[in-house]
Motif scaffolding. Structure first.
Motif, PDB file in Angstrom:
ATOM      1  N   ARG A 122       0.833  -1.202   0.000  1.00  0.00           N
ATOM      2  CA  ARG A 122       0.000   0.000   0.000  1.00  0.00           C
ATOM      3  C   ARG A 122       0.873   1.260   0.000  1.00  0.00           C
ATOM      4  O   ARG A 122       0.601   2.218  -0.720  1.00  0.00           O
ATOM      5  CB  ARG A 122      -0.929  -0.007   1.213  1.00  0.00           C
ATOM      6  N   ALA A 123       1.934   1.249   0.791  1.00  0.00           N
ATOM      7  CA  ALA A 123       2.857   2.395   0.812  1.00  0.00           C
ATOM      8  C   ALA A 123       3.558   2.537  -0.530  1.00  0.00           C
ATOM      9  O   ALA A 123       3.780   3.655  -1.019  1.00  0.00           O
ATOM     10  CB  ALA A 123       3.874   2.226   1.938  1.00  0.00           C
ATOM     11  N   MET A 124       3.906   1.406  -1.145  1.00  0.00           N
ATOM     12  CA  MET A 124       4.532   1.453  -2.474  1.00  0.00           C
ATOM     13  C   MET A 124       3.623   2.160  -3.472  1.00  0.00           C
ATOM     14  O   MET A 124       4.051   3.077  -4.199  1.00  0.00           O
ATOM     15  CB  MET A 124       4.804   0.034  -2.973  1.00  0.00           C
ATOM     16  N   VAL A 125       2.370   1.750  -3.513  1.00  0.00           N
ATOM     17  CA  VAL A 125       1.419   2.328  -4.466  1.00  0.00           C
ATOM     18  C   VAL A 125       1.216   3.811  -4.185  1.00  0.00           C
ATOM     19  O   VAL A 125       1.186   4.639  -5.108  1.00  0.00           O
ATOM     20  CB  VAL A 125       0.087   1.553  -4.417  1.00  0.00           C
ATOM     21  N   SER A 126       1.100   4.171  -2.922  1.00  0.00           N
ATOM     22  CA  SER A 126       0.910   5.562  -2.550  1.00  0.00           C
ATOM     23  C   SER A 126       2.103   6.413  -2.976  1.00  0.00           C
ATOM     24  O   SER A 126       1.937   7.508  -3.550  1.00  0.00           O
ATOM     25  CB  SER A 126       0.696   5.671  -1.037  1.00  0.00           C
ATOM     26  N   ASN A 127       3.298   5.913  -2.733  1.00  0.00           N
ATOM     27  CA  ASN A 127       4.503   6.679  -3.066  1.00  0.00           C
ATOM     28  C   ASN A 127       4.718   6.787  -4.574  1.00  0.00           C
ATOM     29  O   ASN A 127       5.161   7.820  -5.076  1.00  0.00           O
ATOM     30  CB  ASN A 127       5.720   6.047  -2.401  1.00  0.00           C
ATOM     31  N   ILE A 128       4.413   5.711  -5.306  1.00  0.00           N
ATOM     32  CA  ILE A 128       4.528   5.762  -6.768  1.00  0.00           C
ATOM     33  C   ILE A 128       3.516   6.755  -7.338  1.00  0.00           C
ATOM     34  O   ILE A 128       3.834   7.578  -8.202  1.00  0.00           O
ATOM     35  CB  ILE A 128       4.326   4.365  -7.383  1.00  0.00           C
ATOM     36  N   GLY A 129       2.284   6.683  -6.843  1.00  0.00           N
ATOM     37  CA  GLY A 129       1.247   7.603  -7.307  1.00  0.00           C
ATOM     38  C   GLY A 129       1.588   9.054  -7.026  1.00  0.00           C
ATOM     39  O   GLY A 129       1.304   9.941  -7.842  1.00  0.00           O
ATOM     40  N   ALA A 130       2.224   9.307  -5.876  1.00  0.00           N
ATOM     41  CA  ALA A 130       2.612  10.670  -5.518  1.00  0.00           C
ATOM     42  C   ALA A 130       3.647  11.231  -6.491  1.00  0.00           C
ATOM     43  O   ALA A 130       3.785  12.449  -6.619  1.00  0.00           O
ATOM     44  CB  ALA A 130       3.150  10.706  -4.090  1.00  0.00           C
ATOM     45  N   ALA A 131       4.359  10.335  -7.175  1.00  0.00           N
ATOM     46  CA  ALA A 131       5.351  10.753  -8.166  1.00  0.00           C
ATOM     47  C   ALA A 131       4.733  10.909  -9.562  1.00  0.00           C
ATOM     48  O   ALA A 131       5.450  11.156 -10.537  1.00  0.00           O
ATOM     49  CB  ALA A 131       6.495   9.741  -8.216  1.00  0.00           C
ATOM     50  N   GLY A 132       3.415  10.749  -9.649  1.00  0.00           N
ATOM     51  CA  GLY A 132       2.735  10.924 -10.927  1.00  0.00           C
ATOM     52  C   GLY A 132       2.800   9.723 -11.846  1.00  0.00           C
ATOM     53  O   GLY A 132       2.601   9.846 -13.055  1.00  0.00           O
ATOM     54  N   ILE A 133       3.066   8.545 -11.267  1.00  0.00           N
ATOM     55  CA  ILE A 133       3.166   7.306 -12.043  1.00  0.00           C
ATOM     56  C   ILE A 133       1.972   6.429 -11.701  1.00  0.00           C
ATOM     57  O   ILE A 133       1.676   6.223 -10.523  1.00  0.00           O
ATOM     58  CB  ILE A 133       4.483   6.567 -11.723  1.00  0.00           C
ATOM     59  N   PRO A 134       1.254   5.898 -12.696  1.00  0.00           N
ATOM     60  CA  PRO A 134       0.082   5.072 -12.396  1.00  0.00           C
ATOM     61  C   PRO A 134       0.451   3.790 -11.657  1.00  0.00           C
ATOM     62  O   PRO A 134       1.355   3.062 -12.078  1.00  0.00           O
ATOM     63  CB  PRO A 134      -0.530   4.778 -13.769  1.00  0.00           C
ATOM     64  N   ALA A 135      -0.242   3.525 -10.555  1.00  0.00           N
ATOM     65  CA  ALA A 135       0.028   2.337  -9.746  1.00  0.00           C
ATOM     66  C   ALA A 135      -1.232   1.945  -8.989  1.00  0.00           C
ATOM     67  O   ALA A 135      -2.067   2.797  -8.657  1.00  0.00           O
ATOM     68  CB  ALA A 135       1.167   2.597  -8.761  1.00  0.00           C
ATOM     69  N   ALA A 136      -1.376   0.652  -8.725  1.00  0.00           N
ATOM     70  CA  ALA A 136      -2.521   0.147  -7.978  1.00  0.00           C
ATOM     71  C   ALA A 136      -2.172  -1.208  -7.385  1.00  0.00           C
ATOM     72  O   ALA A 136      -1.355  -1.949  -7.950  1.00  0.00           O
ATOM     73  CB  ALA A 136      -3.746   0.007  -8.896  1.00  0.00           C
ATOM     74  N   VAL A 137      -2.781  -1.545  -6.254  1.00  0.00           N
ATOM     75  CA  VAL A 137      -2.635  -2.884  -5.699  1.00  0.00           C
ATOM     76  C   VAL A 137      -3.447  -3.849  -6.555  1.00  0.00           C
ATOM     77  O   VAL A 137      -4.597  -3.577  -6.905  1.00  0.00           O
ATOM     78  CB  VAL A 137      -3.123  -2.935  -4.235  1.00  0.00           C
ATOM     79  N   SER A 138      -2.847  -4.965  -6.925  1.00  0.00           N
ATOM     80  CA  SER A 138      -3.541  -6.007  -7.693  1.00  0.00           C
ATOM     81  C   SER A 138      -3.907  -7.161  -6.770  1.00  0.00           C
ATOM     82  O   SER A 138      -3.115  -7.551  -5.902  1.00  0.00           O
ATOM     83  CB  SER A 138      -2.647  -6.517  -8.819  1.00  0.00           C
ATOM     84  N   ASN A 139      -5.092  -7.713  -6.978  1.00  0.00           N
ATOM     85  CA  ASN A 139      -5.552  -8.836  -6.168  1.00  0.00           C
ATOM     86  C   ASN A 139      -5.445 -10.169  -6.887  1.00  0.00           C
ATOM     87  O   ASN A 139      -5.946 -11.178  -6.398  1.00  0.00           O
ATOM     88  CB  ASN A 139      -6.992  -8.593  -5.710  1.00  0.00           C
ATOM     89  N   THR A 140      -4.796 -10.182  -8.036  1.00  0.00           N
ATOM     90  CA  THR A 140      -4.541 -11.455  -8.697  1.00  0.00           C
ATOM     91  C   THR A 140      -3.235 -11.411  -9.469  1.00  0.00           C
ATOM     92  O   THR A 140      -3.040 -10.544 -10.328  1.00  0.00           O
ATOM     93  CB  THR A 140      -5.671 -11.876  -9.646  1.00  0.00           C
ATOM     94  N   ALA A 141      -2.348 -12.328  -9.152  1.00  0.00           N
ATOM     95  CA  ALA A 141      -1.086 -12.465  -9.892  1.00  0.00           C
ATOM     96  C   ALA A 141      -1.227 -13.460 -11.027  1.00  0.00           C
ATOM     97  O   ALA A 141      -0.247 -13.846 -11.660  1.00  0.00           O
ATOM     98  CB  ALA A 141       0.019 -12.913  -8.941  1.00  0.00           C
TER      99      ALA A 141
END
Length: 206
Positions: A122-141
């Motif tokens: 969750r922190a990864m996605v938040s930090n990536i998004g704050a840099a203007g890069i699209p990111a989201a947690v995925s629930n299926t690999a």
């Protein structure tokens, strides 16, 4: 110093490149404060991919593992929440690079149905998004090589009771790939590399 082992994959499915392989090449020259990095390129072959990554873990003894793979068609960088104990290549999908096409097979007999990432996704996605890069947690690999690798690594850590945080991140196709496949969503390699740097820094901070 936080020791982080990071993996990518060779090309597969008829593509000439795999952006995660390119990211491993670029990351080999990176210096990130607080982190000691080691990269490894994995084959797109059921079981062998995880065998090699686990061998690298045993040799390097990292504090964290960030495994990376390609999810062509996705529009964002997606850390995975969970890996499931199955390898299954649906009809019409690509076999692995040695022609294996498992259907409804367990990855590890007697192990849990699913294992959760222990990375700070969750922190990864938040930090990536704050840099203007699209990111989201995925629930299926999925149920292909990436899921197989994530599951085996997490199960190895579970069985050995190792103090290692680990998980998997899927990346979209690269702009280079989209030149030949214009309808495929893509991101440029420099942007994906920036996101990977952010994820490494997030792991160090956590």
């Amino acid at each position: 110093m936080v020791k982080i082992l990071i993996s990518g994959f060779e090309p597969f499915g008829g593509d000439a490149v795999n952006p995660t392989g390119e990211l491993m090449e670029a990351l080999a020259h990176e210096v990130i404060e607080g982190a000691e990095l080691k990269t490894v390129l994995l084959p797109v072959h059921f079981d062998e991919c995880a065998d090699l990554l686990i061998a690298e873990m045993e040799s390097y003894q990292p504090d964290a593992v960030i495994a990376c793979g390609l999810a062509k068609g996705r529009t964002a960088i997606t850390p995975e929440r969970i890996a499931v104990n199955v390898k299954d290549v649906p009809p019409g999908s690509f076999a692995d690079n040695q022609g294996q096409h498992p259907v409804d097979e367990l990855i590890v007999e007697g192990s849990p149905d699913g294992l959760f990432s222990t990375l700070p996704i969750r922190a990864m996605v938040s930090n990536i998004g704050a840099a203007g890069i699209p990111a989201a947690v995925s629930n299926t690999a999925g149920t292909y090589i990436c899921n197989n690798t994530m599951y085996r690594v997490l199960d190895h850590i579970r069985l050995k009771q190792l103090p290692i945080r680990a998980g998997f991140v899927h990346f979209p196709a690269s702009t280079e790939m989209a030149v030949l496949q214009p309808s495929v969503s893509s991101l440029p390699i420099p942007m994906m590399l920036d996101a990977l740097r952010i994820m490494i820094r997030t792991v160090v901070a956590e």
